[in-house]
Design a protein around this motif. Structure first.
Motif, PDB file in Angstrom:
ATOM      1  N   VAL A  14       0.843  -1.201   0.000  1.00  0.00           N
ATOM      2  CA  VAL A  14       0.000   0.000   0.000  1.00  0.00           C
ATOM      3  C   VAL A  14       0.879   1.252   0.000  1.00  0.00           C
ATOM      4  O   VAL A  14       0.597   2.213  -0.716  1.00  0.00           O
ATOM      5  N   ARG A  15       1.950   1.225   0.780  1.00  0.00           N
ATOM      6  CA  ARG A  15       2.868   2.381   0.823  1.00  0.00           C
ATOM      7  C   ARG A  15       3.547   2.604  -0.528  1.00  0.00           C
ATOM      8  O   ARG A  15       3.933   3.728  -0.848  1.00  0.00           O
ATOM      9  N   GLU A  16       3.690   1.558  -1.335  1.00  0.00           N
ATOM     10  CA  GLU A  16       4.335   1.663  -2.644  1.00  0.00           C
ATOM     11  C   GLU A  16       3.394   2.170  -3.735  1.00  0.00           C
ATOM     12  O   GLU A  16       3.839   2.478  -4.834  1.00  0.00           O
ATOM     13  N   MET A  17       2.114   2.280  -3.436  1.00  0.00           N
ATOM     14  CA  MET A  17       1.142   2.725  -4.442  1.00  0.00           C
ATOM     15  C   MET A  17       1.383   4.176  -4.829  1.00  0.00           C
ATOM     16  O   MET A  17       1.760   4.998  -3.996  1.00  0.00           O
ATOM     17  N   THR A  18       1.134   4.465  -6.091  1.00  0.00           N
ATOM     18  CA  THR A  18       1.175   5.853  -6.541  1.00  0.00           C
ATOM     19  C   THR A  18      -0.083   6.558  -6.027  1.00  0.00           C
ATOM     20  O   THR A  18      -1.059   5.884  -5.663  1.00  0.00           O
ATOM     21  N   ALA A  20      -2.316   7.962  -7.725  1.00  0.00           N
ATOM     22  CA  ALA A  20      -3.426   7.555  -8.596  1.00  0.00           C
ATOM     23  C   ALA A  20      -3.940   6.164  -8.211  1.00  0.00           C
ATOM     24  O   ALA A  20      -5.154   5.930  -8.188  1.00  0.00           O
ATOM     25  N   GLN A  21      -3.037   5.238  -7.901  1.00  0.00           N
ATOM     26  CA  GLN A  21      -3.454   3.901  -7.487  1.00  0.00           C
ATOM     27  C   GLN A  21      -4.196   3.954  -6.150  1.00  0.00           C
ATOM     28  O   GLN A  21      -5.186   3.248  -5.955  1.00  0.00           O
ATOM     29  N   MET A  25      -8.063   2.805  -5.460  1.00  0.00           N
ATOM     30  CA  MET A  25      -8.447   1.866  -4.418  1.00  0.00           C
ATOM     31  C   MET A  25      -9.505   2.486  -3.497  1.00  0.00           C
ATOM     32  O   MET A  25     -10.497   1.850  -3.152  1.00  0.00           O
ATOM     33  N   THR A  26      -9.308   3.737  -3.122  1.00  0.00           N
ATOM     34  CA  THR A  26     -10.265   4.428  -2.258  1.00  0.00           C
ATOM     35  C   THR A  26     -11.632   4.519  -2.931  1.00  0.00           C
ATOM     36  O   THR A  26     -12.665   4.286  -2.295  1.00  0.00           O
ATOM     37  N   ALA A  27     -11.645   4.839  -4.208  1.00  0.00           N
ATOM     38  CA  ALA A  27     -12.908   4.919  -4.950  1.00  0.00           C
ATOM     39  C   ALA A  27     -13.589   3.556  -5.010  1.00  0.00           C
ATOM     40  O   ALA A  27     -14.819   3.460  -4.877  1.00  0.00           O
ATOM     41  N   ALA A 102     -10.392  -8.061  -1.525  1.00  0.00           N
ATOM     42  CA  ALA A 102     -10.057  -9.394  -2.029  1.00  0.00           C
ATOM     43  C   ALA A 102      -9.031  -9.311  -3.159  1.00  0.00           C
ATOM     44  O   ALA A 102      -8.281 -10.251  -3.390  1.00  0.00           O
ATOM     45  N   GLN A 103      -8.982  -8.175  -3.856  1.00  0.00           N
ATOM     46  CA  GLN A 103      -8.008  -7.981  -4.927  1.00  0.00           C
ATOM     47  C   GLN A 103      -6.655  -7.540  -4.385  1.00  0.00           C
ATOM     48  O   GLN A 103      -5.622  -7.803  -4.989  1.00  0.00           O
ATOM     49  N   TYR A 104      -6.653  -6.820  -3.264  1.00  0.00           N
ATOM     50  CA  TYR A 104      -5.416  -6.270  -2.707  1.00  0.00           C
ATOM     51  C   TYR A 104      -4.806  -7.158  -1.632  1.00  0.00           C
ATOM     52  O   TYR A 104      -3.691  -6.931  -1.204  1.00  0.00           O
TER      53      TYR A 104
END
Length: 118
Positions: A14-18, A20-21, A25-27, A102-104
Motif C-alpha cells: 500500500v505504501r508503494e502505491m502511486t 493515482a493507485q 483503491m479508495t474509490a 479481495a483484490q489487494y
C-alpha cells in the motif's frame, strides 16, 4: 445473521502505491460500501490505521502487558472491516468476493455469535 468481513493486506504494498493507485483503491472501496448500503446489509465498516499504530494488551498470570505495535508479525495486516447482516454464509461470501480488499489482499469472513446464544 451478522458476519464480519475482515480485510487483510500487505501494508508495504500500500505504501508503494502511486497517488493515482491509492485514489483508485479508495474509490473502489467507496463504491463497495455504497453497494452494501443500497442492499441494506451494511451495519458498520471502517478503515484501520497502520499496524505500527496498534497497541497490544495481554494479561498473563494476573499481570498486564502493554506492547506497542501488533502482536503478530505477518505479511498481511488487518486493514479494515465491514460488518454485514445477511441471511446466510453463502451471501456473506458473495459480498466478500465483491470487496476490493479481495483484490489487494485477503478477506476473512467470520460469523458473529449473537449475545442471546452465549
Amino acid at each position: 445473521m451478522e458476519y464480519l468481513l475482515m480485510i487483510y493486506r500487505d501494508e508495504a504494498k500500500v505504501r508503494e502505491m502511486t497517488p493515482a493507485q491509492g485514489a483508485e483503491m479508495t474509490a473502489a472501496f467507496g463504491a463497495y460500501a455504497e453497494a452494501l448500503q443500497k442492499a441494506q446489509v451494511l451495519r458498520a465498516g471502517e478503515r484501520l490505521r497502520p499496524s505500527n499504530d496498534a497497541t497490544t494488551v495481554r494479561t498473563r498470570n494476573d499481570k498486564t502487558e502493554v506492547l506497542n505495535g501488533p502482536y503478530a508479525e505477518t505479511r498481511e495486516q488487518l486493514a479494515g472491516y465491514f460488518l454485514i447482516d445477511v441471511p446466510d454464509l453463502d451471501q456473506a461470501l458473495a459480498w466478500a468476493a465483491r470487496c476490493p480488499g479481495a483484490q489487494y489482499g485477503a478477506l476473512e469472513v467470520r460469523p458473529i455469535w449473537p449475545r442471546s446464544e452465549y
